[in-house]
Design an enzyme around this catalytic site. Structure first.
Site, PDB file in Angstrom:
ATOM      1  N   ARG A   7       0.828  -1.216   0.000  1.00 49.96           N
ATOM      2  CA  ARG A   7       0.000   0.000   0.000  1.00 49.96           C
ATOM      3  C   ARG A   7       0.859   1.262   0.000  1.00 49.96           C
ATOM      4  O   ARG A   7       0.515   2.251  -0.617  1.00 49.96           O
ATOM      5  CB  ARG A   7      -0.940  -0.010   1.210  1.00 49.96           C
ATOM      6  CG  ARG A   7      -2.204  -0.807   0.921  1.00 49.96           C
ATOM      7  CD  ARG A   7      -3.246  -0.590   1.995  1.00 49.96           C
ATOM      8  NE  ARG A   7      -3.147  -1.644   2.989  1.00 49.96           N
ATOM      9  CZ  ARG A   7      -3.170  -1.469   4.301  1.00 49.96           C
ATOM     10  NH1 ARG A   7      -3.289  -0.258   4.807  1.00 49.96           N
ATOM     11  NH2 ARG A   7      -3.095  -2.490   5.119  1.00 49.96           N
ATOM     12  N   TYR A  46      10.839 -22.302  13.811  1.00 47.77           N
ATOM     13  CA  TYR A  46      11.736 -21.247  13.306  1.00 47.77           C
ATOM     14  C   TYR A  46      12.031 -21.459  11.815  1.00 47.77           C
ATOM     15  O   TYR A  46      11.811 -20.565  10.995  1.00 47.77           O
ATOM     16  CB  TYR A  46      13.028 -21.259  14.119  1.00 47.77           C
ATOM     17  CG  TYR A  46      13.974 -20.142  13.753  1.00 47.77           C
ATOM     18  CD1 TYR A  46      13.661 -18.814  14.037  1.00 47.77           C
ATOM     19  CD2 TYR A  46      15.183 -20.409  13.117  1.00 47.77           C
ATOM     20  CE1 TYR A  46      14.523 -17.789  13.693  1.00 47.77           C
ATOM     21  CE2 TYR A  46      16.057 -19.380  12.775  1.00 47.77           C
ATOM     22  CZ  TYR A  46      15.727 -18.081  13.064  1.00 47.77           C
ATOM     23  OH  TYR A  46      16.581 -17.071  12.717  1.00 47.77           O
ATOM     24  N   LYS A  50      10.411 -19.178   8.794  1.00 50.98           N
ATOM     25  CA  LYS A  50      11.230 -18.348   7.901  1.00 50.98           C
ATOM     26  C   LYS A  50      11.001 -18.737   6.438  1.00 50.98           C
ATOM     27  O   LYS A  50      10.992 -17.882   5.555  1.00 50.98           O
ATOM     28  CB  LYS A  50      12.708 -18.495   8.242  1.00 50.98           C
ATOM     29  CG  LYS A  50      13.101 -17.886   9.579  1.00 50.98           C
ATOM     30  CD  LYS A  50      13.223 -16.363   9.493  1.00 50.98           C
ATOM     31  CE  LYS A  50      13.915 -15.807  10.731  1.00 50.98           C
ATOM     32  NZ  LYS A  50      14.136 -14.354  10.646  1.00 50.98           N
ATOM     33  N   TYR A  60       4.211 -11.950  -3.083  1.00 51.25           N
ATOM     34  CA  TYR A  60       3.901 -10.515  -3.215  1.00 51.25           C
ATOM     35  C   TYR A  60       4.698  -9.885  -4.346  1.00 51.25           C
ATOM     36  O   TYR A  60       4.213  -9.010  -5.055  1.00 51.25           O
ATOM     37  CB  TYR A  60       4.146  -9.781  -1.886  1.00 51.25           C
ATOM     38  CG  TYR A  60       2.871  -9.608  -1.107  1.00 51.25           C
ATOM     39  CD1 TYR A  60       2.272 -10.689  -0.476  1.00 51.25           C
ATOM     40  CD2 TYR A  60       2.233  -8.369  -1.040  1.00 51.25           C
ATOM     41  CE1 TYR A  60       1.087 -10.550   0.216  1.00 51.25           C
ATOM     42  CE2 TYR A  60       1.046  -8.213  -0.348  1.00 51.25           C
ATOM     43  CZ  TYR A  60       0.477  -9.308   0.277  1.00 51.25           C
ATOM     44  OH  TYR A  60      -0.707  -9.161   0.952  1.00 51.25           O
ATOM     45  N   GLN A  63       2.983 -11.235  -7.578  1.00 50.15           N
ATOM     46  CA  GLN A  63       1.635 -10.729  -7.819  1.00 50.15           C
ATOM     47  C   GLN A  63       1.574  -9.209  -7.930  1.00 50.15           C
ATOM     48  O   GLN A  63       0.855  -8.681  -8.763  1.00 50.15           O
ATOM     49  CB  GLN A  63       0.705 -11.198  -6.697  1.00 50.15           C
ATOM     50  CG  GLN A  63      -0.734 -10.838  -6.980  1.00 50.15           C
ATOM     51  CD  GLN A  63      -1.676 -11.974  -6.609  1.00 50.15           C
ATOM     52  OE1 GLN A  63      -1.252 -13.091  -6.319  1.00 50.15           O
ATOM     53  NE2 GLN A  63      -2.953 -11.692  -6.633  1.00 50.15           N
ATOM     54  N   THR A  76      25.890 -14.854  12.946  1.00 41.79           N
ATOM     55  CA  THR A  76      26.425 -13.493  13.081  1.00 41.79           C
ATOM     56  C   THR A  76      26.648 -13.194  14.560  1.00 41.79           C
ATOM     57  O   THR A  76      25.892 -13.677  15.404  1.00 41.79           O
ATOM     58  CB  THR A  76      25.418 -12.492  12.478  1.00 41.79           C
ATOM     59  OG1 THR A  76      25.204 -12.852  11.113  1.00 41.79           O
ATOM     60  CG2 THR A  76      25.931 -11.062  12.535  1.00 41.79           C
TER      61      THR A  76
END
Ligand code: UDP
Length: 210
Positions: A7, A46, A50, A60, A63, A76
């Site tokens: 949006r 987890y 992910k 997304y 589309q 890390t």
């Protein structure tokens, strides 16, 4: 968040994880590898969480063509990590600084590659400013066994700690090391901080806090 990004016309980054590869059968791990993940194990919420998030990101993108980024971040560490997160870097450093035993899970032959936080931050900034929209590995190809890592922490902290072996948690990946060719190519990035330099900074941080 994807709906909000759509949006608002915003870029959106998913900090995904090397855990999407599970206990990998391909070594080092490349982005095109689909992984070897137990869907019902103790780590599954987890790992699969992910993976499902990556699926939503890509859907997304397909589309609505929104500007997604998916960073698959490998192990890390660095200053300002939580002291009590229960993970190997914080556990070993705290145990070594207190001259308490370091607990190596299993026989310590499992491997990890530890990347310093500032290198990952640099890569994330480069990724956000890049047009690339598919998953990309971020980490260091500097792989160590957990046993060697324990010995190295003892050496760097001049500790009197001994090493004690404990049971290996279930679904603990036996080897993990990123192939970062794609990040080198697309982002012109590779880690700069050596394990010694990064660990000395992290040890100093922990020293000031315990
Ligand atoms: N590990 C260990 N002792 C500890 C904490 C972890 O031997 O006190 C091992 C663990 O079994 C795993 C590796 O170190 O093989 C890395 O564990 P961590 O939880 O830090 O990260 P991840 O498994 O997510 O890579």
């Amino acid at each position: 968040m994807l709906e909000l990004a759509r949006r608002a016309g915003a870029k959106i980054l998913q900090t995904s994880t090397s855990e999407v590869y599970g206990d990998p059968k391909i070594h080092p791990q490349i982005e095109s590898y689909w992984g070897n993940v137990n869907p019902i194990g103790v780590r599954s919420c987890y790992d699969e969480g992910k993976r499902a998030a990556e699926t939503l990101m890509i859907d997304y993108y397909r589309q609505y063509n929104i500007d997604i980024k998916i960073a698959r971040i490998f192990n890390t560490y660095g200053p300002r990590m939580a002291l009590n997160d229960g993970r190997v870097v914080s556990n070993f450093i705290i145990q070594a600084l207190k001259n308490e035993p370091l607990y190596v899970y299993g026989n310590g032959s499992q491997t990890r590659a530890f990347c310093f936080v500032s290198d990952i931050v640099d890569a994330l900034i480069l990724l956000m400013n890049n047009k690339y929209n598919l998953p990309i590995n971020l980490g260091t190809p500097d792989e160590h066994t957990i046993l060697d890592f324990a010995k190295y922490i003892i050496e760097l902290t001049n500790s009197k700690s001994e090493i004690i072996y404990k049971e290996l948690p279930s679904d603990d990946p036996m080897q993990r090391e990123p192939d970062i060719s794609l990040a080198k190519e697309k982002l012109n990035w590779e880690p700069k901080v050596s394990l010694e330099e990064g660990l000395l900074k992290t040890i100093q941080y922990f020293k000031e806090r315990i």
